[in-house]
Design an enzyme around this catalytic site. Structure first.
Site, PDB file in Angstrom:
ATOM      1  N   GLN A   5     129.140  56.319  62.102  1.00  0.00           N
ATOM      2  CA  GLN A   5     129.860  56.284  60.892  1.00  0.00           C
ATOM      3  C   GLN A   5     129.414  55.147  59.930  1.00  0.00           C
ATOM      4  OE1 GLN A   5     132.447  58.592  60.237  1.00  0.00           O
ATOM      5  NE2 GLN A   5     132.959  57.417  58.481  1.00  0.00           N
TER       6      GLN A   5
ATOM      7  N   ASP B 120     124.371  64.433  60.886  1.00  0.00           N
ATOM      8  CA  ASP B 120     124.802  64.075  59.438  1.00  0.00           C
ATOM      9  C   ASP B 120     123.567  64.298  58.479  1.00  0.00           C
ATOM     10  OD1 ASP B 120     126.816  62.362  58.793  1.00  0.00           O
ATOM     11  OD2 ASP B 120     126.161  60.644  59.783  1.00  0.00           O
TER      12      ASP B 120
ATOM     13  N   LYS C 238     137.354  63.753  62.656  1.00  0.00           N
ATOM     14  CA  LYS C 238     136.473  64.365  63.381  1.00  0.00           C
ATOM     15  C   LYS C 238     136.440  64.804  64.692  1.00  0.00           C
ATOM     16  CE  LYS C 238     133.207  62.219  60.106  1.00  0.00           C
ATOM     17  NZ  LYS C 238     132.506  61.178  59.828  1.00  0.00           N
TER      18      LYS C 238
END
Ligand code: GUN
Length: 292
Positions: A94, A117, A50
């Site tokens: 995460q 997300d 990322k």
């Protein structure tokens, strides 16, 4: 019969080119903050990718690496600071998180406008309601990859195998909603579905998202079906340089020469997830600028 390989790299490159052009034209500097709690090796690898993607696009990015025993109030305080930081447009925690932390509370603490997300209940609710909102990256990546290759799910029967909040459930919503990229009939299957091979082999498109190496095989996949393999599983391989390799949720026998088209692992949906994260981050920055 050779099968069409639905590789993600060319689509990712096209998405990145588009984002570079839009970023240059707008003068925006999109910013992404990633939080990693603990030292899970797979998560560390995802987080590094990322960061690299942000660098390649000229996005601002920060990664907060926290110890596995971080207390929840400390994590929530960090999210609060990032929510208020004007240089940050996307905040991603995460997952998986260590077991003492509640993913629900943690995801729920992210500002919905910065939830790149798409996992905040407000954004998941918007997807369910068919309203505009941030769509989770992996389901969006599946939809964009299929569209890029001219595979229209409208009127077709899709089996989504796996009911996770991050992939299976939002993907079922996305593919069955009205309009472009949707209008599929979706069967959401899981580990407790009776006679899974009979259910899945009746479908035109099979999406495997269970996180179990080679779980689906030719019993599940009708000859000529389209297979989207979302699984990215590390399996030991003493012959490999790193001692492991990545495999999907679908056994190779049900892919090349069997399916009409399939996504490879690695090099398929994983690349699309990152591309969609970058797109969601750019769009969060653009919406923020439009509000200012
Ligand atoms: N872990 C594996 N995939 C993802 C993802 O797309 N988002 C987050 N936050 N964690 C993940």
């Amino acid at each position: 019969m050779p099968s069409l390989r639905l590789a993600g790299a060319a689509v990712r490159d096209a998405v990145f080119e588009d984002l570079r052009a839009r970023t240059a034209a707008s003068g925006l500097k999109p910013g992404l903050a990633v939080i990693l709690v603990g030292d899970d090796p797979a998560s560390q690898a995802y987080v590094r990718s990322k960061g690299k993607a942000c660098e390649s696009l000229g996005f601002h990015h920060v990664t907060h690496r926290l110890p596995a025993d971080t207390a929840e109030p400390e994590l929530l305080a960090l999210i609060g600071r990032l929510n208020r930081d004007p240089e940050i447009h996307g905040v991603l925690v995460q997952i998986p998180l260590p077991p003492h932390l509640s993913a629900e509370r943690v995801q729920g603490a992210v500002d919905p406008a910065k939830d790149v997300d798409g996992l905040h209940p407000e954004n998941l609710g918007r997807l369910l309601a068919g309203a505009d909102g941030i769509v989770p990256c992996t389901p969006l990546g599946v939809s964009v990859l299929l569209a890029h290759h001219g595979i229209d799910v409208a009127g077709r029967h899709v089996a989504v195998v796996g009911r996770s909040v991050i992939v299976g459930r939002p993907l079922a919503m996305l593919l069955s909603r009205k309009g472009a990229g949707g209008d599929a009939t979706v069967t959401l299957c899981h580990s407790r579905t009776p006679d899974l091979p009979a259910v899945v082999s009746g479908c035109d498109v099979v999406v495997a998202a269970l996180g179990s190496p080679g779980f689906l095989d030719r019993r599940h996949v009708a000859r000529g079906a389209v297979v989207v393999d979302v699984g990215i599983n590390r399996v030991d391989d003493p012959g490999a340089e790193k001692g492991h390799r990545l495999v999907g949720d679908v056994a190779p026998e049900a892919l090349d020469g069997w399916a009409a088209a399939y996504t490879p692992v690695p090099g398929g949906i994983g690349l699309m997830t990152i591309a969609m994260l970058m797109r969601n981050t750019y769009e969060a920055a653009a919406r923020r600028a439009a509000r200012a």
